[in-house]
Write an enzyme that holds these catalytic residues in place. Sequence first.
Site, short mmCIF file in Angstrom:
data_model
loop_
_atom_site.label_atom_id
_atom_site.label_comp_id
_atom_site.label_asym_id
_atom_site.label_seq_id
_atom_site.Cartn_x
_atom_site.Cartn_y
_atom_site.Cartn_z
N HIS A 55 0.88 -1.19 0.00
CA HIS A 55 0.00 0.00 0.00
C HIS A 55 0.91 1.23 0.00
O HIS A 55 1.51 1.57 1.01
CB HIS A 55 -0.89 0.00 1.25
CG HIS A 55 -1.86 1.15 1.29
ND1 HIS A 55 -3.21 0.98 1.51
CD2 HIS A 55 -1.69 2.49 1.14
CE1 HIS A 55 -3.81 2.16 1.49
NE2 HIS A 55 -2.91 3.10 1.28
N HIS A 60 1.58 5.36 -1.64
CA HIS A 60 1.19 6.54 -2.42
C HIS A 60 2.45 7.14 -3.04
O HIS A 60 3.33 7.61 -2.32
CB HIS A 60 0.52 7.59 -1.52
CG HIS A 60 -0.75 7.08 -0.92
ND1 HIS A 60 -1.97 7.17 -1.54
CD2 HIS A 60 -0.97 6.41 0.25
CE1 HIS A 60 -2.90 6.60 -0.79
NE2 HIS A 60 -2.32 6.13 0.30
N LYS A 81 -9.18 -0.59 -5.87
CA LYS A 81 -9.25 0.08 -4.57
C LYS A 81 -10.61 0.72 -4.36
O LYS A 81 -11.08 1.49 -5.20
CB LYS A 81 -8.14 1.16 -4.50
CG LYS A 81 -8.11 1.95 -3.20
CD LYS A 81 -7.61 1.13 -2.03
CE LYS A 81 -7.81 1.85 -0.71
NZ LYS A 81 -6.69 2.69 -0.33
N HIS A 133 -10.50 0.89 1.76
CA HIS A 133 -10.27 1.88 2.82
C HIS A 133 -11.44 1.71 3.76
O HIS A 133 -12.56 2.12 3.46
CB HIS A 133 -10.21 3.31 2.25
CG HIS A 133 -9.93 4.33 3.31
ND1 HIS A 133 -8.71 4.95 3.43
CD2 HIS A 133 -10.68 4.77 4.35
CE1 HIS A 133 -8.73 5.75 4.50
NE2 HIS A 133 -9.92 5.66 5.06
N HIS A 173 -4.57 -0.81 5.77
CA HIS A 173 -4.12 -0.09 6.98
C HIS A 173 -5.08 -0.30 8.16
O HIS A 173 -5.67 0.65 8.67
CB HIS A 173 -3.90 1.40 6.72
CG HIS A 173 -4.88 2.07 5.78
ND1 HIS A 173 -6.23 1.98 5.94
CD2 HIS A 173 -4.68 2.83 4.68
CE1 HIS A 173 -6.82 2.66 4.98
NE2 HIS A 173 -5.90 3.18 4.20
N ASP A 179 1.51 2.50 3.51
CA ASP A 179 0.66 3.69 3.37
C ASP A 179 1.50 4.96 3.46
O ASP A 179 1.02 5.99 3.95
CB ASP A 179 -0.48 3.70 4.40
CG ASP A 179 -1.55 4.74 4.07
OD1 ASP A 179 -1.62 5.18 2.91
OD2 ASP A 179 -2.30 5.10 4.98
C1 NCD Z 1 -3.53 8.95 2.20
C2 NCD Z 1 -3.09 10.01 1.19
O1 NCD Z 1 -2.58 11.05 1.61
O2 NCD Z 1 -3.26 9.80 -0.01
N1 NCD Z 1 -3.54 9.54 3.51
C3 NCD Z 1 -3.48 8.87 4.68
O3 NCD Z 1 -3.59 9.50 5.73
N2 NCD Z 1 -3.31 7.57 4.72
C4 NCD Z 1 -4.84 8.38 1.80
C5 NCD Z 1 -5.22 7.12 2.52
O4 NCD Z 1 -4.63 6.06 2.32
O5 NCD Z 1 -6.18 7.18 3.32
ZN ZN Z 2 -3.23 5.05 1.70
#
Ligand code: NCD
Ligand code: ZN
Length: 346
Positions: free
Chosen positions: A14, A16, A100, A137, A175, A248
């Site tokens: 996971h 970003h 997702k 999520h 998460h 995450d």
């Molecule tokens: C994530 C993001 O910033 O894209 N933020 C987070 O707090 N985890 C989005 C997510 O996974 O919820």
């Molecule tokens: Zn995330």
Amino acid sequence: MADTLTIRRPDDWHLHLRDGAMLAAVLPESARHFARALVMPNLLPPVVTAAQAAAYRSRILAALPEGMEFTPLMTLYLTEESDPEDVAAAARDGLIAAVKLYPAGATTNSASGVRDFGRIRPVLERMAETGLPLCVHGEVTDSSVDIFDREAVFLERVLEPIRRATPGLRVVLEHVTTAEGVDYVKSGGENIAATITAHHLTINRNHMLAGGIRPHYYCLPVAKREAHRLALLEAATSGHPRFFLGTDSAPHTDAAKLAPCGCAGCFTAPNALSILAELFGQAGALARLEAFTSLNGAAFYRLAPNEETITLQRGAPVIHPARIDTAEGPVTVFDPGFPLHWSVTP
Ligand code: NCD
Ligand code: ZN
């Protein structure tokens, strides 16, 4: 305690990576340690179609520095308009590894997410047939539900009905942050797994809110009370095959975090493995670190584990940079609040 630990190269289930200048800055931080990562599709606009996922994948590979090896595993952002055939074709072509599900409004860039879960039935049924995992999520967005209860309520109100209505659907509760979530996964059979982040294994809500508010500890789902952190730690260090690492890691600039309405996300790509080694070491579970970082996730995603290895070395405390510079501004690296003795050598 052993001073070196060699494990198969980890995967991050996971992640970003963002886009543009932010992508260029954060990608090496993951590629340095991880062989593969499941890349989240919450760009603006989101990655909804197979064509958009293919284009995003190309941008990620183009941003990868010479000499680094890294495989981005793509995801599609599920909307009420998603086309079951487009999703199935993307999976068949090996372009995507998962879909997702963001409840609309749950987190960063989730405005295009799902409001009416009945409308995604055809896609979910197609996914159940093909075995393509749905990453969720797991928080309700109902403003009347307290933010600390949103995961537990989601399991009951949303996830359980979806799974009952779609037998065979393979789900990853992303998460996970609560004991309820851990129990749900443990008792849910072979079609459900969960990712756990390094930061939710490290902090509880006191770290974020007691003695001053710490925006860099604010993420979604929000950190819960200590009993929940301990439940996550037990699940991660137990070797249970359906819990695995999804960092995450979610970079936001300091300007976006340190604001009257700051963004959610912890940036852990640079030090997630050092943090995990420290926590597993403290728990007497170093022998099970590899299962969590490098074996369980690949098995659930029906991929072979990586053949290459990394070596973790224990020594004097390692100083990770406090922030990385990006063309959009500095991004603060998650501070676990305790010394990290393990460093990663490729
Ligand atoms: C994530 C993001 O910033 O894209 N933020 C987070 O707090 N985890 C989005 C997510 O996974 O919820
Ligand atoms: Zn995330």
